[in-house]
Write an enzyme that holds these catalytic residues in place. Structure first.
Site, short mmCIF file in Angstrom:
data_model
loop_
_atom_site.label_atom_id
_atom_site.label_comp_id
_atom_site.label_asym_id
_atom_site.label_seq_id
_atom_site.Cartn_x
_atom_site.Cartn_y
_atom_site.Cartn_z
CG ASP A 39 6.39 8.81 -10.23
OD1 ASP A 39 6.70 9.51 -9.27
OD2 ASP A 39 5.49 9.12 -11.04
CE LYS A 87 4.71 -8.60 -11.14
NZ LYS A 87 4.45 -9.06 -9.78
CG ASP A 138 5.02 -7.99 -6.64
OD1 ASP A 138 6.21 -8.06 -6.99
OD2 ASP A 138 4.19 -8.87 -6.94
CE1 TYR A 179 5.49 6.80 -15.05
CE2 TYR A 179 5.92 9.11 -14.62
CZ TYR A 179 5.42 7.89 -14.22
OH TYR A 179 4.85 7.78 -12.98
#
Ligand code: NAD
Length: 372
Positions: free
Chosen positions: A261, A203, A237, A135
């Site tokens: 988000d 991740k 995930d 972002y």
């Protein structure tokens, strides 16, 4: 009693309607507020040539506390997100999104908002880093001279790097300083709210540099809270699956910007949808409160949107201001109206076409009545 000056940014789309409902509910708590209303968004863009005039930023900098309705961001082209710009300009580095399932609300776990698996109610707090990650707004158009130069430089620095011809590129900066700051914020939030555990979401198995740094830094910060707040980490995930299956196993989550988000909306889905999910963007000594949802343009001006998310954002603002009694009064009134399920907007009815659903302002009326 002197009045507390607060900046109000009504926003666009459904923003002005849910903002008015919120203003009325906050005033009904009895807290003395003087609103300084300033405008940002697509309507102002047409009038003043910028969607974020300087006086909006000046007002928030001066009053240190603001509440804002949602603002539309054109997809793919047009002006950059005003929401992202406000967070960056004011260094509102932490996005706080409590996700609590109130009785009476329809959720995926039960038709009437009953217990989630594990027996208890869902009551999570999401802490999202607000200033960096994908972002950051550092992007290069496919086929542009800059993107080509960047691809060349990357291959020069890392000859093993493989890319298809002419990719568009978005840069993902993650720094130790910003991660330390957000991790500390998450632990302090846990302490302040008597929470037991912080889970860092990442991740790092794939993005060893960026997410690896995020995870290592969060672990380092956790050491200072050992014995007071537990710490663990989850791959993003897997975290999504766990949240859907066992939301009660989690307490405070801390995430980089993009995952924050996405998981905020996932958790909003667990507690009844975007219409009831509040939020806050917080920096050092400065805060801007806003719902998780966007401007829902299709409902603009229809008196149809659910005002709960923004009213609960107002409740968070009252807590931030130290007005605990007023915040409790407002939260209890919202909970009462939700539990009764009569004077609620269409999205909170069992059947979305239920003709007994009320409008934005009538739901606010019911909340105000419940406070008396
Ligand atoms: P959205 O949140 O506006 O809408 C998603 C869905 O939820 C729609 O079906 C909508 O009708 C429904 N919805 C949202 N809020 C609701 C409410 N209060 N009551 C009842 N239903 C509600 O998301 P979107 O469609 O992806 O975005 C619309 C615009 O809002 C975009 O321009 C986006 O960039 C912007 N946006 C702004 C903010 C912000 O101001 N902080 C946040 C998210 C999106």
């Amino acid at each position: 009693m002197s009045k507390r000056k607060i900046t109000l940014i009504p926003g666009d789309g459904i923003g002005p309607e849910v903002s008015l409902a919120t203003q009325r509910c906050i005033e009904a708590t009895g807290v003395a507020v003087e609103w300084e209303t300033v405008h940002a968004g697509s309507d102002i863009m047409e009038k003043r040539g910028t969607p974020l005039p300087e006086d909006v930023l000046d007002s928030v900098r001066k009053n240190r506390v603001a509440i804002k309705g949602p603002i539309t961001t054109p997809v793919g082209s047009g002006f950059r997100s005003v929401n992202v710009a406000l967070r960056k300009e004011l260094d509102l580095y932490a996005c706080l999104r409590p996700c609590k399932l109130y009785p009476g609300i329809r959720s995926p776990f039960s038709a009437v908002g009953g217990p989630a698996p594990g027996g208890e109610k869902i009551d999570l707090i999401i802490v999202r880093e607000n200033t960096e990650d994908l972002y950051a707004g550092i992007e290069f158009e496919a086929g542009s001279a800059e993107a080509r130069a960047l691809v060349q430089k990357i291959i020069e620095l890392n000859p093993k790097a493989k890319m298809n011809p002419d990719p568009a590129i978005s840069i993902k900066p993650i720094s130790q300083a910003a991660t330390e700051r957000i991790a500390r914020f998450a632990f302090e939030t846990a302490l302040k709210n008597r929470r037991k555990k912080v889970t860092a979401v990442h991740k790092a198995n794939i993005m060893k540099c960026t997410d690896g740094l995020f995870l290592r830094t969060a672990k380092e910060v956790a050491k200072a809270y050992e014995g007071r707040v537990a710490f663990e980490d989850r791959i993003v995930d897997n975290m999504c699956m766990q949240l859907v299956q066992r939301p009660n196993d989690y307490d405070v989550l801390v995430l980089p910007n993009l995952y924050g988000d996405i998981l905020s909306d996932l958790c909003a889905g667990l507690i009844g949808g975007l219409g009831v999910a509040p939020g806050a963007n917080i920096g050092d000594g400065i805060a801007l409160f806003e719902a998780t949802h966007g401007s829902a343009p299709k409902y603009k001006g229809l008196n149809k949107a659910n005002p709960t998310a923004m009213i609960l954002s107002g409740m968070l603002m009252l807590r931030y201001l130290g007005e605990e009694k007023a915040a409790d009064k407002l939260e209890n009134a919202v909970a009462e109206v939700l539990k009764e399920g009569r004077f609620v907007t269409y999205d909170l009815k069992q059947d979305r076409n239920d003709p007994s659903a009320v409008g934005t302002s009538q739901m606010a009326d019911a909340i105000i009545k419940a406070m008396r």
